[in-house]
Design an enzyme around this catalytic site. Structure first.
Site, mmCIF file in Angstrom:
data_model
loop_
_atom_site.group_PDB
_atom_site.id
_atom_site.type_symbol
_atom_site.label_atom_id
_atom_site.label_comp_id
_atom_site.label_asym_id
_atom_site.label_seq_id
_atom_site.Cartn_x
_atom_site.Cartn_y
_atom_site.Cartn_z
ATOM 1 N N HIS A 1 0.941 -0.800 -0.276
ATOM 2 C CA HIS A 1 0.333 -0.151 0.141
ATOM 3 C C HIS A 1 0.872 1.394 -0.275
ATOM 4 O O HIS A 1 1.730 1.539 1.426
ATOM 5 C CB HIS A 1 -0.459 0.497 1.052
ATOM 6 C CG HIS A 1 -1.921 1.260 1.461
ATOM 7 N ND1 HIS A 1 -2.683 1.362 0.645
ATOM 8 C CD2 HIS A 1 -1.700 2.563 1.586
ATOM 9 C CE1 HIS A 1 -3.811 2.163 0.687
ATOM 10 N NE2 HIS A 1 -2.887 2.827 1.427
ATOM 11 N N ASP B 1 -15.079 2.925 7.126
ATOM 12 C CA ASP B 1 -14.274 3.742 6.415
ATOM 13 C C ASP B 1 -14.809 4.304 5.708
ATOM 14 O O ASP B 1 -14.597 6.096 4.742
ATOM 15 C CB ASP B 1 -13.017 3.764 5.967
ATOM 16 C CG ASP B 1 -12.316 4.136 5.169
ATOM 17 O OD1 ASP B 1 -11.619 5.261 6.345
ATOM 18 O OD2 ASP B 1 -11.496 3.795 4.788
ATOM 19 N N ARG C 1 -14.504 13.173 6.611
ATOM 20 C CA ARG C 1 -13.071 14.075 6.210
ATOM 21 C C ARG C 1 -13.511 14.809 5.568
ATOM 22 O O ARG C 1 -12.844 15.758 5.899
ATOM 23 C CB ARG C 1 -12.545 12.536 6.902
ATOM 24 C CG ARG C 1 -12.297 11.873 8.003
ATOM 25 C CD ARG C 1 -11.364 10.811 8.182
ATOM 26 N NE ARG C 1 -10.104 10.780 8.041
ATOM 27 C CZ ARG C 1 -8.875 10.924 7.759
ATOM 28 N NH1 ARG C 1 -9.666 9.187 7.239
ATOM 29 N NH2 ARG C 1 -7.937 10.332 7.454
ATOM 30 N N SER D 1 -8.061 3.848 9.069
ATOM 31 C CA SER D 1 -8.579 4.271 7.327
ATOM 32 C C SER D 1 -7.528 3.086 6.624
ATOM 33 O O SER D 1 -8.804 1.900 6.283
ATOM 34 C CB SER D 1 -8.306 5.222 6.793
ATOM 35 O OG SER D 1 -8.970 5.150 5.867
ATOM 36 N N LYS E 1 -8.825 -1.292 6.191
ATOM 37 C CA LYS E 1 -9.053 -1.404 4.932
ATOM 38 C C LYS E 1 -7.874 -2.905 4.427
ATOM 39 O O LYS E 1 -8.257 -4.331 3.843
ATOM 40 C CB LYS E 1 -8.522 -0.916 3.488
ATOM 41 C CG LYS E 1 -9.961 -0.265 4.008
ATOM 42 C CD LYS E 1 -10.287 1.141 3.163
ATOM 43 C CE LYS E 1 -8.783 1.849 3.478
ATOM 44 N NZ LYS E 1 -9.450 2.860 2.291
HETATM 45 N N1 URA Z 1 -6.014 6.870 2.742
HETATM 46 C C1 URA Z 1 -7.198 5.968 2.635
HETATM 47 O O1 URA Z 1 -6.939 5.215 2.815
HETATM 48 N N2 URA Z 1 -7.196 6.725 4.249
HETATM 49 C C2 URA Z 1 -6.675 7.876 4.167
HETATM 50 O O2 URA Z 1 -7.021 8.155 5.627
HETATM 51 C C3 URA Z 1 -5.720 8.460 3.495
HETATM 52 C C4 URA Z 1 -5.030 7.233 2.993
#
Ligand code: URA
Length: 420
Positions: free
Chosen positions: A85, A164, A171, A186, A190
């Protein structure tokens, strides 16, 4: 039941800088998801978190509550699946290269990816630049492809971490994104719900990153590593420089072409290569591969990494020959240096935004190829960038390159490594 009055007290305590109990945070998310709390209270709470911060225990509780809001993939312990990621960058094609490369080295990779956000590019958009390719794989199909082909890159299922999805949109709407704890919860939630047994994080720092300061990026990286491990998964992170675009190409089709050419061995940008090799090595180490460097070198040299990219795209619906047929837009203009000197800075977000606008106006194949790197000595008229597209952005793109009289030491690409 978590009431509005209880939420008001919780917001006030966070506003005043208190650390909140795990039980309260675990109860807050299901209450919001069942509409017992409204967006106004949640937005105020999120802003208090941005302003006052979250400690590690609070971040862990929120991460757990996010994961519990939806389904999770369960992977058999004898069939590990890796994921990687990036925290978001410009000209960052590492996923398109590293996922098939690691799969070609014999380690399964199931990557859940995102779309473009602000000035940063999205892996899903780049994959979909190949005609026919789908990224909306159902969880069962995603896992079957990882099993059969060795790799898959898909969109996050709507059924994973719905909290999320809803909270991220809120957000974004109320400018409550830049909180290390909220970002870690967040991202990590995931990755955990996606079923990866080991995750490599690439946290960007610099003018083109969400974490501009290296110290903040390091803090986010090490928090994500600790949090991921608390769920019993392996993790590693590096902090990489985003004060200039990573590779040369910006724009979905142009980036897909760059990844294809990298794996074919016809064009390898040195910065992109350095980061791809570091990420692939880290993934193979987490998978306890006996000889990562030799495996990577041979998968690149013998064409098996390129073949794996083609197989992955075919499994996701690519039309035959579509990857090879990708071309930049023929509308091409050269942006040149207005004076001699040293290239001392690049406005990375400006280039990312300009490329997205070029794509919006001109369609696939539009974007920017960056031809000059920070530290380069330039003569008047040297090429800074090649613009593929139809509108007249030459001056803005030229202004994104700062040329000064004096030379200086270039920054290292990999700024830090977090192994624990
Ligand atoms: N990427 C995400 O998945 N969440 C965030 O809060 C910031 C970047």
């Amino acid at each position: 039941m978590f009431t509005k009055a209880a939420m008001r007290r919780l917001i006030a305590r966070k506003r005043d800088g208190e650390a909140l109990e795990r039980e309260a945070l675990l109860a807050l998310i299901p209450a919001y998801m069942s509409d017992a709390l409204d967006d106004a209270q949640m937005a105020a709470f999120l802003m208090a978190c941005v302003l006052r911060g979250l400690n590690e225990e609070e971040t862990a509780a929120l991460t757990q509550a996010f994961v519990a809001s939806g389904e999770s993939l369960e992977i058999a312990s004898d069939a590990p699946m890796l994921d990687k990621h990036s925290s978001g960058g410009v000209a960052d094609t590492t996923s398109l290269i590293v996922v098939p490369l690691v799969a070609a080295c014999g380690v399964r990779v199931g990557k859940l990816a995102g779309r473009a956000l602000g000035h940063t590019g999205g892996t899903l958009d780049k994959l979909e630049a190949v005609p026919g390719v789908r990224t909306d794989l159902e969880p069962a199909r995603f896992l079957a492809q990882v099993h059969d082909v060795g790799c898959a890159i898909a969109a996050q299922s709507e059924r994973f971490v719905p909290a999320d999805k809803r909270i991220y949109a809120l957000r974004d709407a109320v400018a409550a994104v830049p909180s290390i704890g909220l970002i870690a919860a967040s991202i990590v939630s995931k990755k955990i719900a996606g079923g990866a047994s080991a995750i490599v994080y690439d946290v960007k720092t610099g003018n083109g990153a969400f974490m501009r300061e290296p110290e903040q990026a390091r803090e986010l990286a090490s928090l994500m590593v600790r949090s991921t491990r608390s769920f019993g998964r392996k993790a590693y992170a590096l902090v990489s420089d985003m004060n200039e675009p990573l590779g040369a190409s910006i724009g979905a089709t142009l980036e897909m072409i760059e990844a294809r050419d990298f794996l074919r061995g016809t064009r390898r940008d040195p910065r992109l290569q350095e980061l791809c090799l570091a990420l692939a090595r880290a993934m193979l180490r987490l998978a306890e591969h006996p000889n990562p460097d030799a495996a990577i070198a041979s998968a690149l040299a013998n064409g098996s990494a390129h073949a794996r990219l083609e197989r992955m795209l075919a499994a996701q619906g690519a039309l035959p020959g579509a990857l090879e047929a990708l071309l930049p837009s023929p509308q091409r203009r050269v942006v040149t240096a207005p004076r001699a000197g040293f290239l001392s800075a690049i406005d990375t977000p400006a280039l990312g935004e300009a490329a997205r606008e070029l794509e919006e106006h001109g369609g696939p194949g539009c974007g920017i190829i960056v031809a000059a790197r920070i530290g380069a000595r330039l003569q008047t008229g040297d090429t800074l960038a090649i613009v593929h597209g139809t509108d007249a952005k030459n001056l803005e793109i030229q202004a994104a390159f700062t040329i000064t009289e004096h030379s200086f030491a270039a920054r290292p690409l990999i700024r830090d490594e977090i192994t624990r």
